[in-house]
Design a protein around this motif. Structure first.
Motif, PDB file in Angstrom:
ATOM      1  N   LEU A 165       0.761  -1.117  -0.094  1.00 48.79           N
ATOM      2  CA  LEU A 165      -0.023   0.033  -0.101  1.00 48.79           C
ATOM      3  C   LEU A 165       0.726   1.174  -0.077  1.00 48.79           C
ATOM      4  O   LEU A 165       0.521   2.418  -0.562  1.00 48.79           O
ATOM      5  N   ALA A 166       2.104   1.349   0.739  1.00 52.84           N
ATOM      6  CA  ALA A 166       3.077   2.348   0.902  1.00 52.84           C
ATOM      7  C   ALA A 166       3.603   2.992  -0.285  1.00 52.84           C
ATOM      8  O   ALA A 166       3.767   2.218  -1.320  1.00 52.84           O
ATOM      9  N   ASP A 167       3.529   4.231  -0.251  1.00 50.61           N
ATOM     10  CA  ASP A 167       4.678   5.070  -1.238  1.00 50.61           C
ATOM     11  C   ASP A 167       5.959   5.350  -0.715  1.00 50.61           C
ATOM     12  O   ASP A 167       7.114   5.474  -1.288  1.00 50.61           O
ATOM     13  N   ASP A 168       5.635   5.677   0.662  1.00 52.44           N
ATOM     14  CA  ASP A 168       6.906   5.746   1.530  1.00 52.44           C
ATOM     15  C   ASP A 168       6.955   4.901   2.756  1.00 52.44           C
ATOM     16  O   ASP A 168       5.946   4.527   3.511  1.00 52.44           O
ATOM     17  N   VAL A 169       8.353   4.448   3.169  1.00 54.70           N
ATOM     18  CA  VAL A 169       8.380   3.769   4.369  1.00 54.70           C
ATOM     19  C   VAL A 169       9.270   4.353   5.416  1.00 54.70           C
ATOM     20  O   VAL A 169      10.253   4.606   4.980  1.00 54.70           O
ATOM     21  N   ALA A 170       8.905   4.090   6.501  1.00 58.75           N
ATOM     22  CA  ALA A 170       9.937   4.790   7.712  1.00 58.75           C
ATOM     23  C   ALA A 170       9.716   3.585   8.826  1.00 58.75           C
ATOM     24  O   ALA A 170       8.760   3.000   9.133  1.00 58.75           O
ATOM     25  N   VAL A 171      10.816   3.102   9.087  1.00 60.67           N
ATOM     26  CA  VAL A 171      11.088   1.983  10.064  1.00 60.67           C
ATOM     27  C   VAL A 171      11.454   2.555  11.314  1.00 60.67           C
ATOM     28  O   VAL A 171      12.417   3.429  11.640  1.00 60.67           O
ATOM     29  N   VAL A 172      10.748   2.169  12.326  1.00 64.38           N
ATOM     30  CA  VAL A 172      11.277   2.632  13.754  1.00 64.38           C
ATOM     31  C   VAL A 172      11.474   1.572  14.573  1.00 64.38           C
ATOM     32  O   VAL A 172      10.915   0.551  14.522  1.00 64.38           O
ATOM     33  N   GLY A 173      12.614   1.839  15.380  1.00 60.05           N
ATOM     34  CA  GLY A 173      13.235   0.844  16.303  1.00 60.05           C
ATOM     35  C   GLY A 173      13.844   1.809  17.409  1.00 60.05           C
ATOM     36  O   GLY A 173      14.433   2.541  17.571  1.00 60.05           O
ATOM     37  N   LYS A 174      13.554   1.199  18.575  1.00 58.52           N
ATOM     38  CA  LYS A 174      13.704   1.823  19.839  1.00 58.52           C
ATOM     39  C   LYS A 174      13.407   3.240  20.068  1.00 58.52           C
ATOM     40  O   LYS A 174      14.102   4.104  20.662  1.00 58.52           O
ATOM     41  N   GLY A 175      12.305   3.651  19.558  1.00 58.62           N
ATOM     42  CA  GLY A 175      11.821   4.765  19.568  1.00 58.62           C
ATOM     43  C   GLY A 175      12.445   5.954  18.658  1.00 58.62           C
ATOM     44  O   GLY A 175      12.285   7.261  18.748  1.00 58.62           O
ATOM     45  N   GLN A 176      13.221   5.571  17.574  1.00 66.12           N
ATOM     46  CA  GLN A 176      13.731   6.318  16.778  1.00 66.12           C
ATOM     47  C   GLN A 176      13.521   5.966  15.221  1.00 66.12           C
ATOM     48  O   GLN A 176      13.301   4.659  15.021  1.00 66.12           O
ATOM     49  N   VAL A 177      13.630   6.831  14.430  1.00 64.01           N
ATOM     50  CA  VAL A 177      13.542   6.194  12.845  1.00 64.01           C
ATOM     51  C   VAL A 177      14.973   5.824  12.577  1.00 64.01           C
ATOM     52  O   VAL A 177      15.901   6.541  12.468  1.00 64.01           O
ATOM     53  N   VAL A 178      14.866   4.484  12.125  1.00 60.45           N
ATOM     54  CA  VAL A 178      16.154   3.876  11.840  1.00 60.45           C
ATOM     55  C   VAL A 178      16.378   3.687  10.424  1.00 60.45           C
ATOM     56  O   VAL A 178      17.351   3.336   9.890  1.00 60.45           O
ATOM     57  N   TRP A 179      15.313   3.877   9.400  1.00 64.30           N
ATOM     58  CA  TRP A 179      15.284   3.458   8.097  1.00 64.30           C
ATOM     59  C   TRP A 179      14.318   4.181   7.395  1.00 64.30           C
ATOM     60  O   TRP A 179      13.179   4.267   7.898  1.00 64.30           O
ATOM     61  N   THR A 180      14.458   4.794   6.274  1.00 58.60           N
ATOM     62  CA  THR A 180      13.498   5.391   5.447  1.00 58.60           C
ATOM     63  C   THR A 180      14.020   5.012   4.046  1.00 58.60           C
ATOM     64  O   THR A 180      14.882   4.917   3.616  1.00 58.60           O
TER      65      THR A 180
END
Length: 232
Positions: free
Chosen positions: A198-213
């Motif tokens: 579904l996504a156009d953009d992805v942000a991965v969150v780990g330990k309360g931070q954005v770790v991948w986009t």
């Protein structure tokens, strides 16, 4: 459209978010992925004013985000929480009419008839109470009620959780139709395939931070990131 800049948030003395920065763009779907406990739902609650940010800034369409959930909804953001939060003592019709009446003055393309066209099953259950609905029907009702707010941004927290595969497929079809209609969305989802498709953009969150986009294609190709941050 929606911007979070170095946002901190948490519960009581427990800090959960550490400098979260995200951008959801007009007419696109942003998927926020991560393991359980990573801070995804906390991020959404902070956006919606259910948790006050301890630091950082949140803006919507270039203006500072209002602080109260009611004012955030009036600004044009609709939220479908993980718990769905329909009114169990009210019928399907009454749940929908509450939103339809409250936001009727805004005008807009979403009407009671149109959400029934999107979710015909709700039309068959209009006189049933919230407690008489299946989990899938409750999710349909929660999404339909949010659409009746005629939002400019729809935020969904784990829309497939606990649902049978056939209902997951149905929800996917309906959200894809909303995307193709140009509705901007922020989606938190554990189902990697569902979210990535579904996504156009992805942000991965780990330990309360954005770790991948990046893009859905990029996260599909990045097996190391999937293993480390998503457990896929």
């Amino acid at each position: 459209m929606l911007d979070l800049t170095t946002v901190d948030a948490g519960y009581g003395e427990t800090q959960v978010l550490y400098g979260i920065s995200l951008t959801a763009r007009q007419g696109r779907v942003l998927a926020i992925l991560g393991r359980n406990g990573a801070g995804k739902s906390t991020t959404l609650k902070t956006i919606m004013g259910l948790l006050p940010p301890r630091a950082g800034a949140i803006s919507f369409e270039g203006s500072p985000m209002p602080k109260r959930p009611f004012d955030i909804a009036r600004a044009g953001i609709a939220y479908v929480p993980e718990t769905r939060d329909i009114f169990p003592s009210l019928t399907v019709r009454e749940n929908l009419e509450i939103a339809a009446r409250r936001f009727a003055a805004k005008g807009g393309e979403w009407t009671l008839d149109r959400v029934i066209d999107l979710f015909p099953r709700l039309g068959e259950r209009m006189d049933n109470g919230g407690t008489q609905l299946s989990g899938g029907e409750q999710q349909m009702l929660a999404i339909a009620r949010a659409l009746l707010m005629n939002p400019r941004l729809l935020i969904l927290d784990e829309p497939t959780e606990g649902l049978a595969p056939i209902i997951v497929k149905l929800i996917h079809q309906k959200l894809m139709a909303l995307k193709q209609g140009g509705l901007s969305m922020v989606l938190v989802e554990q189902n990697f395939g569902f979210a990535a498709s579904l996504a156009d953009d992805v942000a991965v969150v780990g330990k309360g931070q954005v770790v991948w986009t990046g893009t859905p294609e990029a996260i599909r190709a990045d097996e190391a990131a999937q293993h480390r941050w998503l457990g896929v």
